[in-house]
Scaffold this active site. Structure first.
Site, PDB file in Angstrom:
ATOM      1  N   HIS A 201       0.985  -1.113   0.017  1.00 42.54           N
ATOM      2  CA  HIS A 201      -0.051  -0.030   0.102  1.00 42.54           C
ATOM      3  C   HIS A 201       1.475   0.937  -0.003  1.00 42.54           C
ATOM      4  O   HIS A 201       0.981   2.506  -0.871  1.00 42.54           O
ATOM      5  CB  HIS A 201      -1.029  -0.177   1.284  1.00 42.54           C
ATOM      6  N   CYS A 513      -0.076  -2.368 -22.044  1.00 45.66           N
ATOM      7  CA  CYS A 513      -0.160  -1.255 -20.895  1.00 45.66           C
ATOM      8  C   CYS A 513       0.222  -2.330 -20.021  1.00 45.66           C
ATOM      9  O   CYS A 513      -0.291  -0.749 -18.770  1.00 45.66           O
ATOM     10  CB  CYS A 513      -2.181  -1.371 -20.627  1.00 45.66           C
TER      11      CYS A 513
HETATM   12  C1  PEP Z   1      -1.458  -6.156 -16.524  1.00 48.04           C
HETATM   13  O1  PEP Z   1      -0.679  -7.035 -15.732  1.00 48.04           O
HETATM   14  O2  PEP Z   1       0.282  -5.697 -16.680  1.00 48.04           O
HETATM   15  C2  PEP Z   1      -2.246  -5.520 -16.622  1.00 48.04           C
HETATM   16  C3  PEP Z   1      -1.708  -3.345 -16.838  1.00 48.04           C
HETATM   17  O3  PEP Z   1      -3.329  -5.361 -15.796  1.00 48.04           O
HETATM   18  P1  PEP Z   1      -2.742  -5.267 -13.956  1.00 48.04           P
HETATM   19  O4  PEP Z   1      -1.773  -4.259 -13.476  1.00 48.04           O
HETATM   20  O5  PEP Z   1      -4.458  -4.595 -13.518  1.00 48.04           O
HETATM   21  O6  PEP Z   1      -3.170  -6.367 -13.093  1.00 48.04           O
END
Ligand code: PEP
Ligand code: MG
Length: 558
Positions: A201, A513
Site C-alpha cells: 500500500h 498497457c
Molecule cells: C498488467 O497485468 O500488465 C495490467 C495492465 O493489468 P493489472 O496491472 O491491472 O493487473
C-alpha cells in the site's frame, strides 16, 4: 540483494526500485515501528464513563484525520490511496475497536491507552507468524490505525517522531500507508525501507505521489550515516550516501531532465513521432474520474485501459448495481469526449479483491480471478456488461477481457456479451452498432497460441505486469522475490515481439498497457521490437512522449 561498495567516500547501495525518480537530501531515520510505550493506571469507578468518552473522542479524531486524508486523495485523483485510507476508516468502525474495547475498559478499570495497546499487541502477536504478504499488509494497516488512535490518547508518545521530517529522505524499516499518504513531495524527498514490495500500500501511494522510493536496503547500514547527504534513484534502486560533488552534479542534471514527468499539464502536440517520423500512439491508463481531468491537456486520442475494478475497490460487489455502474461509466465516456475508451471488465481476485468476491484460495494468482471469476459468477459479468453497453452509446467504447488463457474462454465470454446485447435490445435499450472486443495478453499460453487467438480478437493489449508474473513464475506482490521480477527479461521481450508481429500481421491494433510502457528506459527497446502503441498512467505520458521524440528508429534498424 544488497551489495555495499565503498567508492572513495561514497557508499553505494543497491536496493529494489519501487517508485521512480531522483531525490537528493538528508537522511532521517524514522522510528515508526518502535515499541509503543504508554502508561497504565487505574480508573476510579465513577470516572469510567469519562474514560470511555476519552477513548471515543480519540477514535472520532482519528476518523476525522483519515477522512481529511481521503478527501485530499479524492481531490488529487488518487483512487488507490483513497480506498486504502477508506479501509482504515472502516477498521475504526469495527465493533472490536468500539464496543469490545469499551467493555474491556469497563471490566479492567484501566486507562484507555493501556487497554487499547494491550488489545492491539495481542492481535498483532496472533498474526505475526503469518508469512502471507496480504496478511502482513493488513497488519501494517492495523498498526498504522492503532498508532493514530494512540497518538490522540497519549500525544506524548509520538511527539519526538514527527519533527525534522521536512526536506528529508525518510529511512524506515517499513512504511505504514498513512504516513506515506501524509507525505508531500517537496517536504519528504524520498523513502528508503528495508522491507516493502512494489505493490505494498505504501508503495502504491508513493508512486501515485511521484515520491522516489527504494526498498531492500538494510537500515542499520544507514543509521551510521544519519544526517548525511544521500541520493535516491528510485528508477534504478540506487542509494548513494555521501555522494561526491561530481556524483551530485550528475544526478542534479538527471533530476532536471525528469521534472517534466510531474507536469502533465504542459503537454501540447497531439501527435508523437520518432525522429525518423514513425507515429507512436500514446494512450492512457485510467483508474478514476479524476485521471480524466489530468488528460484534458495531455492530448491523446485513446484511453487504452480503464481498470474498472479500481472504481469499486473495497466495495461489496453485490451492492454495485447496473444503474450505479451505468451512471459512472456514462460519466467516464462523456468526460472522455472524442477519445476512444477501452473498458476492461472487472479484473478481480488475486491481488485485487472486491470484498464479496474474496476468495480464500490456496493460490489466488492461479485461481478464480478475472475472466474466470466472471464466467463462473455470471450475474456480476452480466451487470457490468449491460452497464457498459448502455453507456457506450455516448462515445467510442471498446471492451477488453483480462487474463484470457484459451480460445474456449474467449468465445464463451464473447457469446455472453452478445446475449446481453440482444437482451438489452429486446428490452428497448439503445446499444451500439458495433463494439470491438479485445484481449489482454497476460498469460504465456495466450502468447503461444496468439496466431489462433487473434482470429477472435479485435485488438490486443499486452499486460506485462501479469505476463512477467506468469512467465517468470514470480509473484508480482511478494517482496521476497521482487529481485526476480525482471521487467525486461529476454523471454518477455521475445513475447512482446511475437505478439506484436502476429497482431499486426492479422491487421489488429496491439498496445502495451503494463508498467513497462510507462518506463522511458524501455521505450526505445519496445519500439525496436515493433511496438507502436503504449498505454501509460497519465503522469508518465510527458516523459514517454519525450522519450519517443528522441528516438531514431531508422538509425536503429539500419
Ligand atoms: C498488467 O497485468 O500488465 C495490467 C495492465 O493489468 P493489472 O496491472 O491491472 O493487473
Ligand atoms: Mg493484469
Amino acid at each position: 540483494m544488497e551489495k555495499v561498495a565503498l567508492v572513495s567516500e561514497e557508499i553505494r547501495l543497491q536496493g529494489v526500485p519501487i517508485s521512480g525518480g531522483i531525490a537528493i537530501g538528508i537522511i532521517q531515520v524514522f522510528h515508526h515501528n518502535e515499541e509503543w510505550v504508554v502508561p497504565e493506571y487505574e480508573i476510579l469507578h465513577e470516572h469510567i464513563e469519562l474514560e470511555i468518552g476519552r477513548y471515543r473522542l480519540a477514535l472520532s479524531k482519528s476518523k476525522e484525520n483519515l477522512r481529511e486524508l481521503q478527501d485530499l486523495f479524492h481531490e488529487e485523483g488518487g483512487s488507490e490511496g483513497a480506498s486504502i485510507i477508506g479501509a482504515q476508516i472502516q477498521m475504526l468502525e469495527d465493533p472490536l475497536l468500539t464496543g469490545e474495547i469499551e467493555d474491556k475498559i469497563r471490566a479492567s478499570r484501566k486507562n484507555g491507552e493501556s487497554v487499547f495497546k494491550g488489545f492491539i499487541s495481542e492481535y498483532m502477536r496472533f498474526f505475526s507468524d503469518e508469512s502471507d504478504p496480504e496478511v502482513h499488509q493488513r497488519l501494517l494497516d492495523v498498526k498504522d490505525v492503532a498508532a493514530r488512535v494512540l497518538k490522540h490518547l497519549y500525544p506524548q508518545w509520538v511527539e519526538h517522531d514527527e519533527k525534522n521530517l521536512l526536506q528529508s529522505i525518510i529511512c524506515s524499516y517499513e512504511l505504514v500507508p498513512s504516513y506515506t499518504a501524509e507525505a508531500t513531495l517537496g517536504e519528504v524527498q524520498a523513502f528508503i525501507t528495508e522491507i516493502g514490495g512494489s505493490t505494498s500500500h505504501a508503495a502504491l501511494i508513493a508512486k501515485a505521489k511521484a515520491i522516489p522510493y527504494v526498498s531492500n536496503i538494510k537500515i542499520d547500514t544507514l543509521k551510521v550515516s544519519g544526517g548525511c547527504t544521500v541520493i535516491v534513484d528510485g528508477t534504478y534502486g540506487n542509494v548513494i550516501i555521501n555522494p561526491s560533488k561530481t556524483t551530485i552534479n550528475m544526478y542534479q542534471r538527471k533530476q532536471r531532465g525528469q521534472s517534466v514527468r510531474f507536469d502533465v499539464m504542459k503537454e501540447e502536440e497531439a501527435e508523437v513521432r520518432t525522429i525518423d517520423g514513425t507515429i507512436i500512439d500514446v494512450q492512457a491508463n485510467v483508474e478514476t474520474l479524476a485521471d480524466l481531468d489530468l488528460l484534458k491537456r495531455a492530448k491523446i486520442k485513446k484511453i487504452g485501459l480503464v481498470r474498472s475494478e479500481f472504481l469499486y475497490m473495497r466495495k461489496e460487489l453485490e451492492t454495485v448495481g447496473e444503474n450505479e455502474q451505468y451512471q459512472l461509466y456514462k460519466k467516464l465516456v462523456q468526460l472522455a469526449g472524442n477519445m476512444e475508451i477501452v473498458f476492461r471488465v472487472f479484473d478481480i481476485g488475486s491481488d485485487k479483491k472486491l470484498l464479496s468476491a474474496n476468495n480464500h484460495e490456496p493460490n489466488p494468482a492461479l485461481g478464480e480471478r478475472s475472466i474466470r471469476f466472471l464466467l463462473k459468477h455470471r450475474k456480476f459479468f452480466s451487470t457490468q456488461i449491460r452497464a457498459i453497453l448502455r453507456a457506450s452509446v455516448f462515445g467510442k467504447v471498446h471492451l477488453m477481457l483480462p487474463l484470457v488463457t484459451d480460445i474456449g474462454e474467449l468465445i464463451e465470454a464473447k457469446m455472453h456479451i452478445h446475449e446481453e446485447r440482444l437482451k438489452l435490445e429486446k428490452e428497448g435499450y439503445e446499444v451500439p452498432g458495433v463494439l470491438s472486443i479485445g484481449c489482454m495478453v497476460e498469460v504465456p499460453a495466450f502468447v503461444i497460441m496468439c496466431d489462433q487467438m487473434v482470429k477472435e480478437c479485435d485488438f490486443l493489449s499486452i499486460g506485462t505486469n501479469d505476463l512477467i508474473q506468469y512467465t517468470l513464475a514470480v509473484d508480482r506482490s511478494n517482496p521476497l522475490t521482487s529481485d526476480r521480477y525482471g521487467e525486461a527479461h529476454p523471454s518477455i521481450l521475445r513475447m512482446i515481439e511475437h505478439v506484436v508481429k502476429i497482431g499486426h500481421g492479422a491487421n489488429i491494433p496491439v498496445s502495451i498497457c503494463g508498467e513497462i510502457a510507462s518506463n522511458p528506459l524501455y521505450t526505445k527497446r519496445l519500439l525496436e521490437l515493433g511496438v507502436r502503441a503504449l498505454s501509460c498512467a497519465p503522469r508518465y505520458i510527458p516523459a514517454i512522449k519525450r522519450a519517443i521524440r528522441s528516438i531514431d528508429l531508422e538509425s536503429v534498424c539500419s
